[in-house]
Design a protein around this motif. Sequence first.
Motif, PDB file in Angstrom:
ATOM      1  N   LEU A 177      39.497  33.554  41.752  1.00  9.85           N
ATOM      2  CA  LEU A 177      41.082  34.007  41.617  1.00  9.85           C
ATOM      3  C   LEU A 177      42.109  32.990  41.276  1.00  9.85           C
ATOM      4  CD1 LEU A 177      40.870  34.456  45.470  1.00  9.85           C
ATOM      5  CD2 LEU A 177      41.313  36.289  43.344  1.00  9.85           C
ATOM      6  N   ILE A 202      48.039  33.138  44.627  1.00 11.71           N
ATOM      7  CA  ILE A 202      46.684  34.187  44.683  1.00 11.71           C
ATOM      8  C   ILE A 202      47.773  35.476  43.541  1.00 11.71           C
ATOM      9  CG2 ILE A 202      45.334  35.601  44.973  1.00 11.71           C
ATOM     10  CD1 ILE A 202      44.883  34.080  47.124  1.00 11.71           C
ATOM     11  N   ASP A 248      41.864  37.883  51.191  1.00 15.34           N
ATOM     12  CA  ASP A 248      42.695  37.023  50.401  1.00 15.34           C
ATOM     13  C   ASP A 248      43.127  37.717  49.983  1.00 15.34           C
ATOM     14  OD1 ASP A 248      40.934  35.167  49.960  1.00 15.34           O
ATOM     15  OD2 ASP A 248      39.859  35.516  48.553  1.00 15.34           O
ATOM     16  N   ALA A 249      43.767  39.235  50.230  1.00 19.06           N
ATOM     17  CA  ALA A 249      44.836  40.045  49.611  1.00 19.06           C
ATOM     18  C   ALA A 249      45.643  40.434  50.739  1.00 19.06           C
ATOM     19  CB  ALA A 249      44.467  41.528  49.635  1.00 19.06           C
ATOM     20  N   ALA A 287      43.455  38.917  42.637  1.00 19.93           N
ATOM     21  CA  ALA A 287      42.707  40.288  43.827  1.00 19.93           C
ATOM     22  C   ALA A 287      42.760  41.544  44.328  1.00 19.93           C
ATOM     23  CB  ALA A 287      44.414  39.135  45.087  1.00 19.93           C
TER      24      ALA A 287
END
Length: 150
Positions: free
Chosen positions: A82, A90, A125-126, A95
């Motif tokens: 990322l 991020i 991560d999102a 992502a």
Amino acid sequence: MRAKITYAVTAAVLVVYFVLAGDRGVMLIRQGTALAITFGVAVLILPVIGLWFLWANTRFVQKANHLAELLEAEGGLPVDELRRDQYGRIDRDSADEVFARRKAETEDTPGDWRCWFRLAVAYKDARDTPRARKAMQRAIALQEGRTVEA
């Protein structure tokens, strides 16, 4: 490591709270009146529910960590690809790209727990925690050989 310490401290504080609440529930029950007994039982139910939740959450984390160890041993842990801004946040487009790849991988091999694990990481991560948790639960179930509903 920091997350483990935070979890342990939070769990310890919760256990102390559950003990104190349970003690108050017992004190109310010892009062002997119908109303005090009713409140005492209600107060005792809350720590029981809390302890169950803490236990279930701890088991989930242990199982997810076990999957991570298995994947690491196989060399299959997802690589952090990322892009981040200067503050370490991020990049949303990055992502989305990783998520799209992980989603396609999971759709191609829906019975592979490794794909579901990597999808769970992409969801995390999102910042989509509910979906990350569901994907990790599915990965755990598949790895344990349990049947999973579509």
